[in-house]
Write an enzyme that holds these catalytic residues in place. Structure first.
Site, short mmCIF file in Angstrom:
data_model
loop_
_atom_site.label_atom_id
_atom_site.label_comp_id
_atom_site.label_asym_id
_atom_site.label_seq_id
_atom_site.Cartn_x
_atom_site.Cartn_y
_atom_site.Cartn_z
N ASP A 171 -3.49 7.15 -2.18
CA ASP A 171 -4.71 6.74 -2.88
C ASP A 171 -4.31 6.13 -4.21
OD1 ASP A 171 -7.35 6.33 -3.41
OD2 ASP A 171 -7.86 8.42 -3.81
N GLY A 172 -5.19 5.28 -4.74
CA GLY A 172 -4.94 4.65 -6.03
C GLY A 172 -4.37 3.25 -5.94
N HIS A 221 0.83 -1.21 0.00
CA HIS A 221 0.00 0.00 0.00
C HIS A 221 0.87 1.27 0.00
CE1 HIS A 221 -4.35 0.16 0.08
NE2 HIS A 221 -4.29 1.35 0.64
N ARG A 223 -6.65 0.17 -7.51
CA ARG A 223 -6.75 0.10 -8.97
C ARG A 223 -5.41 -0.26 -9.59
NH1 ARG A 223 -9.78 5.49 -7.92
NH2 ARG A 223 -8.56 5.00 -6.06
N ILE A 224 -4.31 0.24 -9.03
CA ILE A 224 -3.00 -0.14 -9.56
C ILE A 224 -2.72 -1.61 -9.25
CG2 ILE A 224 -0.53 0.32 -9.43
CD1 ILE A 224 -1.24 3.24 -8.83
N HIS A 225 -3.15 -2.07 -8.11
CA HIS A 225 -3.03 -3.49 -7.75
C HIS A 225 -3.68 -4.36 -8.83
CE1 HIS A 225 -4.78 -7.09 -5.84
NE2 HIS A 225 -5.94 -6.50 -5.82
N ARG A 226 -4.87 -3.98 -9.28
CA ARG A 226 -5.54 -4.79 -10.31
C ARG A 226 -4.90 -4.57 -11.68
NH1 ARG A 226 -9.30 -3.42 -6.52
NH2 ARG A 226 -9.89 -1.46 -7.52
#
Length: 517
Positions: free
Chosen positions: A343-344, A339, A347-350
């Site tokens: 923020d974000g 983490h 979505r970057i993980h996916r």
């Protein structure tokens, strides 16, 4: 610290760290080492013990083995048991080596200099600690793999002559989650999903495939925001969709992650861009005094550089030698636990899932599997998988609130993010990928085929712009295949009763009970 004497290891117990055992048994392997050395580590998902009966049972997170499996009640005995039956838990091993110091491991190796387990333990000590033990290079003993490929997924082997072992660890000391071999994963891999995807699109025209790909891409982008509970403007959804469509083309590094964060956030006036400088958490605040109530705490800012570098090294190296979906699960879920951004992260993980699959050529060229949509449809299971590790990690993180209602981590937690068991994450991701290939891809292709038939048949007897045919179809879909009185009186008032009935008949004929998106 020197070798522990026999009496320091536990005898038969019914409770271990507030967990009840299925029956009275003696902790063995990692459970015994964690207890004896008071190691502050996330407990393995499956703990081992030896019981009084001559049968093996697995229940409630315990594997109870037979008396003949009982190890010698020594450091060497329990370490050998762990490597033989439980695989590698690098977080436990790292903390254990910090407690034992070098002398106990040197004594263990000198006692059995050609032993395969002793040489693996020796290699792991130096690999994890980054220090060299006071031991001469091994001169005898068959080369053995560090990771038992029968127990856990391993990378391509590199020889380590000093220890006479084959280094097949799927990562670096900065980042090396591991995945156990399971029947579930073996079955998924046996499906040969890339070939299935190719078979599905084999007879699809280039135009139809391009339209299918465009819809699936938009579906994934929209779903990724929906998972976060956000409904951003359409232009931001499309911009993020374009980024997903380019996944795998750019090498992963710190600059690429920062670029992705700027794209995903759009308006960043109220968010600090870049890697976190103050730490962070996922959760809520107490309504009275704004005390943080974390469900998950991010990696410390001072650990981010090495963790991100470790992820990049994994992506560039070991990820190329293991199954693509397993590699995607390790990278993507590792990122979301770390983490690193305010923020974000989600979505970057996916996005990282798409990055690995595309870079490895898992999906057909130009086609993005809408993994986020599959996750959204199984959101409770997704959250359960995330918590499978977060809940074991959180009690080990010591923290205090900051004046900004944030958290400040007080203890060394970096290894908790470097090393974790990603097996549940890999199984979940494989299920999502299978769903997108066997349902979303053929369903969308079939829908577009039927829609083209509908449009062509309407075009054959009435001259109507494509924009109006789209609107016509939308109204039919909304009203169960019939044009509502409102539509007949307003947008399609020019249609005769006979034309309206014919259009409705075409819709019934073409779609019938087919699923419409």
């Amino acid at each position: 610290m020197t070798e522990l004497s026999e009496h320091r290891f536990s005898g038969p117990v019914t409770v271990f760290q507030d967990m009840r055992l299925p029956e009275t048994a003696t902790p063995a392997g990692y459970s015994a080492l964690i207890d004896a050395y008071k190691l502050a580590v996330p407990l393995p998902r499956m703990l081992s013990a030896t019981g009084e009966h001559h049968r093996i049972i697995e229940k409630d997170g315990w594997r109870i083995m037979t008396p003949r499996h009982a190890p010698h009640p020594t450091l060497e005995g329990h370490l050998t048991f762990a490597l033989k039956y439980e695989g590698l838990d690098l977080a436990v091993l790292k903390r254990l080596f910090l407690e034992t110091g070098p002398a106990a491991i040197e004594a263990l190796v000198r006692k059995s200099p050609t032993g395969s387990y002793a040489r693996r333990i020796w290699f792991l000590y130096e690999w994890l600690k980054g220090t060299r033990l006071d031991l001469p290079d091994a001169t005898a003993g068959r080369y053995v793999p560090v990771v038992d490929p029968g127990l856990q997924w391993a990378a391509q082997e590199k020889t380590a002559p000093r220890h006479r072992v084959k280094d097949n660890l799927p990562g670096t000391p900065d980042f090396c989650p591991l995945v156990f071999r399971t029947e579930v994963l073996d079955q998924f891999i046996g499906l040969d999903l890339p070939r299935r995807a190719q078979d599905i699109i084999a007879d699809v025209s280039r135009d139809l495939l391009a339209r299918t790909a465009a819809f699936l891409l938009l579906k994934d982008s929209r779903s990724s925001y929906a998972i976060e509970g956000e409904r951003p403007p359409q232009d931001r959804i499309q911009r993020w969709g374009r980024a997903i469509g380019e996944a795998g083309r750019q090498p992963l590094d710190r600059d690429e992650l920062l670029r992705l964060q700027r794209i995903v956030l759009g308006d960043a006036r109220f968010v600090k861009l870049g890697f976190q400088q103050e730490g962070g958490f996922i959760g809520e605040h107490d309504r009275d005094n704004r005390m943080p109530l974390p469900d998950h705490i991010s990696a410390r800012p001072e650990d981010l550089a090495s963790l991100i570098d470790g992820m990049v090294a994994f992506d560039h190296g070991p990820a190329q030698g293991i199954d693509a979906v397993i590699a995607a699960a390790i990278l993507a879920f590792g990122f979301v636990y770390i983490h690193p951004f305010e923020d974000g992260n989600g979505r970057i993980h996916r996005y990282l899932i798409h990055h690995v699959l595309a870079a490895r050529g898992f999906n057909p060229p130009g086609v993005v599997f809408p993994v986020s949509a599959a996750i959204l449809e199984q959101i409770d299971e997704y959250r359960r998988v995330l918590k499978s590790y977060s809940q074991r990690l959180l009690p080990l993180v010591e923290w205090e609130p900051t004046p900004q209602f944030n958290v400040r981590v007080l203890n060394d937690t970096g290894d908790y993010y470097r090393f974790f068991d990603a097996t549940p994450h890999a199984e979940f991701l494989y299920a999502c990928v299978q769903r997108t290939i066997e349902q979303d891809l053929p369903n969308e292709t079939e829908f577009l085929r039927r829609y083209d038939q509908f449009r062509q048949q309407v075009d054959a007897f009435i001259d109507m712009p494509e924009r109006l045919i789209d609107l016509l179809f939308h109204f039919l879909k909304q009203n169960g295949g019939r044009l509502s009185n409102r539509a007949r009186e307003k947008e399609f008032a020019a249609l005769t009763d006979e034309e309206a009935e014919r259009i409705e008949a075409i819709h019934r004929q073409v779609f019938g009970n087919a699923r419409e998106r």
